[in-house]
Design a protein around this motif. Sequence first.
Motif, short mmCIF file in Angstrom:
data_model
loop_
_atom_site.label_atom_id
_atom_site.label_comp_id
_atom_site.label_asym_id
_atom_site.label_seq_id
_atom_site.Cartn_x
_atom_site.Cartn_y
_atom_site.Cartn_z
N LEU A 63 0.89 -1.27 -0.06
CA LEU A 63 0.02 0.03 -0.10
C LEU A 63 0.78 1.36 -0.08
N VAL A 64 0.49 2.16 -0.75
CA VAL A 64 1.16 3.44 -0.86
C VAL A 64 0.33 4.69 -0.84
N GLU A 65 0.29 5.55 0.05
CA GLU A 65 -0.77 6.68 0.40
C GLU A 65 -0.05 7.67 -0.31
N SER A 66 -0.91 8.63 -0.82
CA SER A 66 -0.49 9.96 -1.22
C SER A 66 -1.72 10.95 -1.19
N GLY A 67 -1.33 12.32 -1.35
CA GLY A 67 -2.45 13.39 -1.28
C GLY A 67 -2.33 14.27 0.15
N GLY A 68 -1.56 13.83 0.68
CA GLY A 68 -1.49 14.86 2.31
C GLY A 68 -0.71 15.82 2.14
N GLY A 69 -0.85 16.90 2.96
CA GLY A 69 -0.31 18.18 2.67
C GLY A 69 -0.77 19.30 3.78
N LEU A 70 -0.38 20.57 3.65
CA LEU A 70 -0.72 21.47 4.45
C LEU A 70 -1.85 22.03 3.87
N VAL A 71 -3.04 22.31 4.78
CA VAL A 71 -4.17 23.11 4.44
C VAL A 71 -4.76 24.02 5.49
N GLN A 72 -5.29 24.97 5.25
CA GLN A 72 -5.97 25.71 6.42
C GLN A 72 -7.43 25.14 6.88
N ALA A 73 -7.65 25.31 7.98
CA ALA A 73 -8.88 25.03 8.60
C ALA A 73 -10.12 25.34 7.72
N GLY A 74 -11.10 24.31 7.44
CA GLY A 74 -11.95 24.57 6.53
C GLY A 74 -11.91 24.28 5.23
N GLY A 75 -10.43 23.90 4.85
CA GLY A 75 -10.43 23.18 3.68
C GLY A 75 -10.67 21.86 3.48
N SER A 76 -10.30 21.36 2.12
CA SER A 76 -10.19 19.98 1.87
C SER A 76 -8.93 19.15 1.39
N LEU A 77 -8.85 17.68 1.71
CA LEU A 77 -7.84 17.29 0.96
C LEU A 77 -8.30 15.72 0.61
N ARG A 78 -7.71 15.36 -0.35
CA ARG A 78 -8.09 13.99 -0.68
C ARG A 78 -6.89 13.06 -0.79
N LEU A 79 -6.86 12.04 0.16
CA LEU A 79 -5.99 11.15 0.24
C LEU A 79 -6.23 9.78 -0.80
N SER A 80 -5.23 9.48 -1.04
CA SER A 80 -5.42 8.24 -1.99
C SER A 80 -4.43 7.02 -1.51
N CYS A 81 -4.78 5.79 -1.73
CA CYS A 81 -4.15 4.70 -1.23
C CYS A 81 -4.05 3.74 -2.26
N ALA A 82 -2.96 3.64 -3.06
CA ALA A 82 -2.64 2.78 -3.98
C ALA A 82 -2.27 1.25 -3.42
N ALA A 83 -2.69 0.31 -4.34
CA ALA A 83 -2.48 -1.13 -3.89
C ALA A 83 -1.99 -1.98 -4.80
N SER A 84 -1.06 -2.68 -4.70
CA SER A 84 -0.62 -3.88 -5.58
C SER A 84 -1.45 -5.22 -5.15
N GLY A 85 -1.44 -6.11 -5.99
CA GLY A 85 -2.06 -7.12 -5.73
C GLY A 85 -3.34 -7.64 -6.67
N ARG A 86 -3.43 -8.66 -7.26
CA ARG A 86 -4.77 -8.91 -8.11
C ARG A 86 -5.85 -9.10 -7.28
N THR A 87 -5.77 -9.55 -6.07
CA THR A 87 -7.10 -9.90 -5.18
C THR A 87 -7.44 -8.86 -4.29
N PHE A 88 -6.83 -7.46 -4.73
CA PHE A 88 -7.24 -6.48 -3.87
C PHE A 88 -8.63 -6.03 -3.91
N ARG A 89 -9.47 -6.46 -4.71
CA ARG A 89 -10.75 -6.07 -4.95
C ARG A 89 -11.51 -6.87 -3.57
#
Length: 125
Positions: A4-30
């Motif tokens: 698993l590899v996460e991405s999308g973090g960062g610095l944001v002001q209060a009230g703001g939004s972020l979208r984090l993503s988790c990318a996975a390897s493996g054929r049976t991830f579903r």
Amino acid sequence: QVQLVESGGGLVQAGGSLRLSCAASGRTFRSYFVAWFRQGSGKDREFVAAISGSSSNTYYTDSMKGRATISRDNARNTVDLQMNSLKPEDTAVYYCAAAAFPTSLYRLGNQYPYWGQGTQVTVSS
């Protein structure tokens, strides 16, 4: 095995939004149950949200209900966490985790054998 590899973090002001993503390897991830956890500085790791393999069931910690949406795209092997109306207390390292056979104890980190390296989310006031 699942990596698993996460991405999308960062610095944001209060009230703001972020979208984090988790990318996975493996054929049976579903078939894996995937969760997001977070750990603030000096705090215990806590459950944030989780989603079943088919996306039919989603779960949220009370503090994130109405502010977060977890979703997955099994064709792309990704699980996203959209967070809105962020607060300074949401500051933490966010981790995604996966389990092939989740139990009713899905809010506990020890139920998940696979973890990503984490992504930092910082919310400024």
